[in-house]
Design a protein around this motif. Sequence first.
Motif, PDB file in Angstrom:
ATOM      1  N   GLU A 104       0.838  -1.193   0.000  1.00 55.53           N
ATOM      2  CA  GLU A 104       0.000   0.000   0.000  1.00 55.53           C
ATOM      3  C   GLU A 104       0.877   1.248   0.000  1.00 55.53           C
ATOM      4  O   GLU A 104       1.387   1.669   1.039  1.00 55.53           O
ATOM      5  N   HIS A 105       1.111   1.773  -1.158  1.00 57.84           N
ATOM      6  CA  HIS A 105       1.951   2.970  -1.285  1.00 57.84           C
ATOM      7  C   HIS A 105       1.516   3.678  -2.565  1.00 57.84           C
ATOM      8  O   HIS A 105       1.262   3.029  -3.574  1.00 57.84           O
ATOM      9  N   PRO A 106       1.453   5.011  -2.512  1.00 55.33           N
ATOM     10  CA  PRO A 106       0.987   5.720  -3.720  1.00 55.33           C
ATOM     11  C   PRO A 106       1.841   5.443  -4.953  1.00 55.33           C
ATOM     12  O   PRO A 106       1.349   5.573  -6.076  1.00 55.33           O
ATOM     13  N   ASN A 107       3.093   5.055  -4.767  1.00 52.53           N
ATOM     14  CA  ASN A 107       3.941   4.767  -5.933  1.00 52.53           C
ATOM     15  C   ASN A 107       3.785   3.337  -6.451  1.00 52.53           C
ATOM     16  O   ASN A 107       4.466   2.947  -7.389  1.00 52.53           O
ATOM     17  N   ILE A 108       2.945   2.522  -5.784  1.00 53.31           N
ATOM     18  CA  ILE A 108       2.775   1.131  -6.231  1.00 53.31           C
ATOM     19  C   ILE A 108       1.407   0.959  -6.882  1.00 53.31           C
ATOM     20  O   ILE A 108       0.377   1.296  -6.292  1.00 53.31           O
ATOM     21  N   ARG A 109       1.436   0.423  -8.095  1.00 58.60           N
ATOM     22  CA  ARG A 109       0.180   0.109  -8.791  1.00 58.60           C
ATOM     23  C   ARG A 109       0.097  -1.409  -8.817  1.00 58.60           C
ATOM     24  O   ARG A 109       0.913  -2.080  -9.457  1.00 58.60           O
ATOM     25  N   LEU A 110      -0.852  -1.952  -8.056  1.00 57.49           N
ATOM     26  CA  LEU A 110      -1.006  -3.417  -8.007  1.00 57.49           C
ATOM     27  C   LEU A 110      -1.976  -3.849  -9.099  1.00 57.49           C
ATOM     28  O   LEU A 110      -3.115  -3.381  -9.138  1.00 57.49           O
ATOM     29  N   LEU A 111      -1.520  -4.722  -9.979  1.00 57.46           N
ATOM     30  CA  LEU A 111      -2.396  -5.247 -11.028  1.00 57.46           C
ATOM     31  C   LEU A 111      -2.572  -6.741 -10.787  1.00 57.46           C
ATOM     32  O   LEU A 111      -1.622  -7.509 -10.941  1.00 57.46           O
ATOM     33  N   THR A 112      -3.781  -7.143 -10.392  1.00 59.24           N
ATOM     34  CA  THR A 112      -4.033  -8.559 -10.129  1.00 59.24           C
ATOM     35  C   THR A 112      -4.575  -9.231 -11.394  1.00 59.24           C
ATOM     36  O   THR A 112      -4.871  -8.559 -12.385  1.00 59.24           O
ATOM     37  N   HIS A 113      -4.699 -10.537 -11.316  1.00 57.42           N
ATOM     38  CA  HIS A 113      -5.139 -11.335 -12.476  1.00 57.42           C
ATOM     39  C   HIS A 113      -4.244 -11.081 -13.690  1.00 57.42           C
ATOM     40  O   HIS A 113      -4.708 -11.060 -14.822  1.00 57.42           O
ATOM     41  N   ARG A 114      -2.980 -10.843 -13.452  1.00 54.54           N
ATOM     42  CA  ARG A 114      -2.038 -10.627 -14.560  1.00 54.54           C
ATOM     43  C   ARG A 114      -0.934 -11.662 -14.420  1.00 54.54           C
ATOM     44  O   ARG A 114      -0.060 -11.536 -13.571  1.00 54.54           O
ATOM     45  N   GLU A 115      -0.974 -12.660 -15.247  1.00 52.93           N
ATOM     46  CA  GLU A 115       0.082 -13.673 -15.214  1.00 52.93           C
ATOM     47  C   GLU A 115       1.088 -13.359 -16.313  1.00 52.93           C
ATOM     48  O   GLU A 115       0.744 -13.336 -17.501  1.00 52.93           O
ATOM     49  N   VAL A 116       2.314 -13.138 -15.928  1.00 46.92           N
ATOM     50  CA  VAL A 116       3.345 -12.821 -16.914  1.00 46.92           C
ATOM     51  C   VAL A 116       3.844 -14.134 -17.518  1.00 46.92           C
ATOM     52  O   VAL A 116       4.383 -14.997 -16.821  1.00 46.92           O
ATOM     53  N   LEU A 117       3.615 -14.264 -18.819  1.00 47.17           N
ATOM     54  CA  LEU A 117       4.049 -15.490 -19.491  1.00 47.17           C
ATOM     55  C   LEU A 117       5.343 -15.256 -20.261  1.00 47.17           C
ATOM     56  O   LEU A 117       6.090 -16.189 -20.536  1.00 47.17           O
ATOM     57  N   ASP A 118       5.596 -13.996 -20.563  1.00 45.50           N
ATOM     58  CA  ASP A 118       6.751 -13.698 -21.398  1.00 45.50           C
ATOM     59  C   ASP A 118       7.361 -12.370 -20.940  1.00 45.50           C
ATOM     60  O   ASP A 118       6.638 -11.405 -20.685  1.00 45.50           O
ATOM     61  N   LEU A 119       8.673 -12.360 -20.820  1.00 46.76           N
ATOM     62  CA  LEU A 119       9.365 -11.142 -20.398  1.00 46.76           C
ATOM     63  C   LEU A 119      10.524 -10.925 -21.355  1.00 46.76           C
ATOM     64  O   LEU A 119      11.346 -11.827 -21.550  1.00 46.76           O
ATOM     65  N   ARG A 120      10.586  -9.772 -21.945  1.00 48.01           N
ATOM     66  CA  ARG A 120      11.580  -9.501 -22.980  1.00 48.01           C
ATOM     67  C   ARG A 120      12.084  -8.073 -22.868  1.00 48.01           C
ATOM     68  O   ARG A 120      11.314  -7.182 -22.538  1.00 48.01           O
ATOM     69  N   ARG A 121      13.362  -7.890 -23.186  1.00 51.56           N
ATOM     70  CA  ARG A 121      13.923  -6.534 -23.202  1.00 51.56           C
ATOM     71  C   ARG A 121      13.747  -5.954 -24.600  1.00 51.56           C
ATOM     72  O   ARG A 121      14.244  -6.536 -25.575  1.00 51.56           O
ATOM     73  N   GLU A 122      13.023  -4.847 -24.666  1.00 55.46           N
ATOM     74  CA  GLU A 122      12.802  -4.182 -25.963  1.00 55.46           C
ATOM     75  C   GLU A 122      13.015  -2.691 -25.779  1.00 55.46           C
ATOM     76  O   GLU A 122      12.396  -2.090 -24.901  1.00 55.46           O
ATOM     77  N   ASP A 123      13.880  -2.126 -26.585  1.00 61.90           N
ATOM     78  CA  ASP A 123      14.167  -0.686 -26.534  1.00 61.90           C
ATOM     79  C   ASP A 123      14.456  -0.214 -25.108  1.00 61.90           C
ATOM     80  O   ASP A 123      13.892   0.775 -24.639  1.00 61.90           O
ATOM     81  N   GLY A 124      15.306  -0.936 -24.408  1.00 60.03           N
ATOM     82  CA  GLY A 124      15.715  -0.508 -23.072  1.00 60.03           C
ATOM     83  C   GLY A 124      14.662  -0.697 -21.998  1.00 60.03           C
ATOM     84  O   GLY A 124      14.761  -0.139 -20.902  1.00 60.03           O
ATOM     85  N   GLN A 125      13.630  -1.479 -22.264  1.00 65.95           N
ATOM     86  CA  GLN A 125      12.591  -1.718 -21.245  1.00 65.95           C
ATOM     87  C   GLN A 125      12.295  -3.215 -21.170  1.00 65.95           C
ATOM     88  O   GLN A 125      12.314  -3.905 -22.195  1.00 65.95           O
ATOM     89  N   TRP A 126      11.975  -3.664 -19.959  1.00 71.59           N
ATOM     90  CA  TRP A 126      11.473  -5.033 -19.816  1.00 71.59           C
ATOM     91  C   TRP A 126       9.972  -5.004 -20.082  1.00 71.59           C
ATOM     92  O   TRP A 126       9.241  -4.245 -19.441  1.00 71.59           O
ATOM     93  N   CYS A 127       9.534  -5.815 -21.043  1.00 71.68           N
ATOM     94  CA  CYS A 127       8.120  -5.846 -21.405  1.00 71.68           C
ATOM     95  C   CYS A 127       7.525  -7.157 -20.913  1.00 71.68           C
ATOM     96  O   CYS A 127       7.999  -8.236 -21.282  1.00 71.68           O
ATOM     97  N   ALA A 128       6.503  -7.045 -20.057  1.00 71.56           N
ATOM     98  CA  ALA A 128       5.848  -8.231 -19.504  1.00 71.56           C
ATOM     99  C   ALA A 128       4.563  -8.472 -20.283  1.00 71.56           C
ATOM    100  O   ALA A 128       3.720  -7.573 -20.390  1.00 71.56           O
TER     101      ALA A 128
END
Length: 653
Positions: free
Chosen positions: A407-431
């Motif tokens: 519980e913190h204003p800087n945290i955005r909790l997203l539930t029901h999100r299962e990360v199946l793939d994680l890749r680095r694209e243009d300097g960012q990790w894309c979930a």
Amino acid sequence: MSDFQHAQLDWDEHGQPLSRGFGDVYFSRASGLEETRYVFLAHNELPLRFAALPAGGRLSVGETGFGTGLNFLCAWQLFERTAPADARLHFVSVERFPLTRADLQKALALWPELAPWADALLAQYVAVHPGFQRFVFAEGRVVLTLLVGDVLERLPELDARIDAWFLDGFAPAKNPEMWTPALFAELARLSAPGASLATFTSAGFVRRGLNAAGFAMQRVKGFGQKREMLAGRFEGTPQEAAKPWFARPPHPAGLREALVIGAGLAGCAAAASLAQRGWRVTLLERRDAVAEETSGNPQGVLYLKLSAHGTALSRLILAGFGFTRRLLQRLEPGRDWSPCGVLQLAFDAREAARQAELAAAFPADLLHGLGRAEAEELAGVALDSGGLFYPEAGWVHPPALCAHLAEHPNIRLLTHREVLDLRREDGQWCARSGETLLARAPVAVLCGGAEIARFPEAAGLPLKRIRGQISRLPATATSRDLQTVLCAEGYVAPPRDGEHTLGASFRFDSTELELTTEEHAENLQLLREISTNLAERLQLDRLDPAALDGRAGFRCTSPDYLPIAGPLADAAAFAEAYAVLGKDARQVPQRPCPWLEGLYVSSGHGSRGLLSAPLVGELLAAWLDDEPLPVPRAVAEACHPNRFGLRRLIRGK
Ligand SMILES: Cc1cc2nc3c(=O)[nH]c(=O)nc-3n(C[C@H](O)[C@H](O)[C@H](O)COP(=O)(O)OP(=O)(O)OC[C@H]3O[C@@H](n4cnc5c(N)ncnc54)[C@H](O)[C@@H]3O)c2cc1C
Ligand SMILES: C[S@@+](CC[C@H](N)C(=O)[O-])C[C@H]1O[C@@H](n2cnc3c(N)ncnc32)[C@H](O)[C@@H]1O
């Protein structure tokens, strides 16, 4: 015997503390506050430097001799008054003889103007035991890392860049063991380029010693009646770098944004530590809330499996216990946790011998032996033996701790999100989940327990899953007499919400999470071994294991039982870069580590995530933000993901 001792104080007629051991005062009788401000704050130019900090900037102060915390509180007060709102103060202090809480309270009552800061320190002044003890104040704006122990033992363990030194400690004539070339060399090793240093003494050998270590020290006018003191700057060259595989990775480029995968204890803690430092965090969880998997038990125990031999694991546990325990001060006792103590029963001769060794190695306020009668009185039920009592430990409702952390204003909790793939694209990790982009950020932290193996970057980490099941037992009128957590091979806690948690089975080969009657029966047997009297009070013989409620989860462990915490490297490139270690393990090739930019992990918390996961959150943030590490360097290396790649090379496997 443990060589730990609290400060032994005498109080003079004005109510000022004096050290009995050193025969010296803690601060000036005339005006401790003014002396601190003059000697340490002004001569490190902190009023100017705090005000000049950039937005989001940080300044690290190092101190020898925490004492009553007066210098710390004055620095904090000044920081609050002068620094930009989102700047941070990191204060590292060493103390061989910490004050008891009662003495600290009495000493700080001398300074009414510091009351708000002193009260905050006192509220957190629990579980202060030998080693590294981290405190977080003002929602993370001010962090204190208190190194409990002798300065010549603790400073060499520290990994930090200090910008300003408060060289305190009793007068050199009264404390010659501290003011040594070895201390001055440590101050130099830990100094940022141009670090400032101030000390109340003007002793010639101190000035010469500091000069020889690389500081340019000058005599300047002392405080009040004192003719002179010393102030100066570090002009030497920075310390040699760590071995490249354990070096600090370069700062990830881009915005201070992170995605954290998994909202159990590890993920919520990592998210909290980053959020407090101003990172914007997206916390991705496949379930419908935080703490739905292993971290979802109704009660977990603060169970300190320590070693008398100062192993990395034992030191991590002690530091983690202090950190978690202070965090719990912010939760509601009774509902979210209970400081009811933990009693480890001496259930056989081997355990009794192990406990005697621990009682000799650690301070009595952390743990102490109890005979059977004392143990029974404390526990409120009849027992077959005495044991080792941890008065500051207890039980925790892990979902409450997770919810608090997330519980913190800087945290955005997203539930029901299962990360199946994680890749680095243009300097960012894309979930992603299939085609859907869930989140992207320059930094990603893998906190999914053993599930992190699905990401190729973490697939080589040796994680094992060990199934465990707890049973929930309805409290009875007489079982409510239980006053403390009892542990033998299993554990049982005083009731929360009308139920006792009883744990826990171990299954090394199971991948199922269905509850089994067999494991409930096993847990009931564990309870009988803890206390037949409690078993009777709970009417165990009338309970049908098949009708019991409970919970099953996977403990995620590493081969050395330490967590896996820190930055990840590219395994193949790592093996290639350091292949020479296979021939000669003493070589230190100076090739930079092939880091996977911005990718971090917190996993392998085994059976004691309550003790390790919160502090590991701080450790990750320290790696990421180039801050003082919250644990000894050797402990951070023992938890480092690269330890496995390194071992593989050295052992030729
Ligand atoms: C029976 C039992 C009793 C225990 N008793 C104690 C105790 O008394 N004291 C103690 O300190 N510890 C105890 N532990 C250990 C403690 O529970 C763990 O160490 C701790 O919960 C681990 O936390 P974690 O965040 O690493 O894992 P988890 O709590 O499992 O969290 C991982 C999260 O990641 C999510 N996730 C995984 N993969 C993905 C993905 N790809 N995308 C999105 N989300 C994902 C999961 O849904 C889960 O919520 C016990 C464990 C068990 C099994
Ligand atoms: C003068 S007091 C410090 C006052 C303190 N800075 C304050 O603000 O209250 C000196 C402190 O140094 C500690 N000390 C002395 N020798 C030490 C050593 N070798 N290692 C660590 N701490 C030491 C003492 O226990 C004492 O608390």
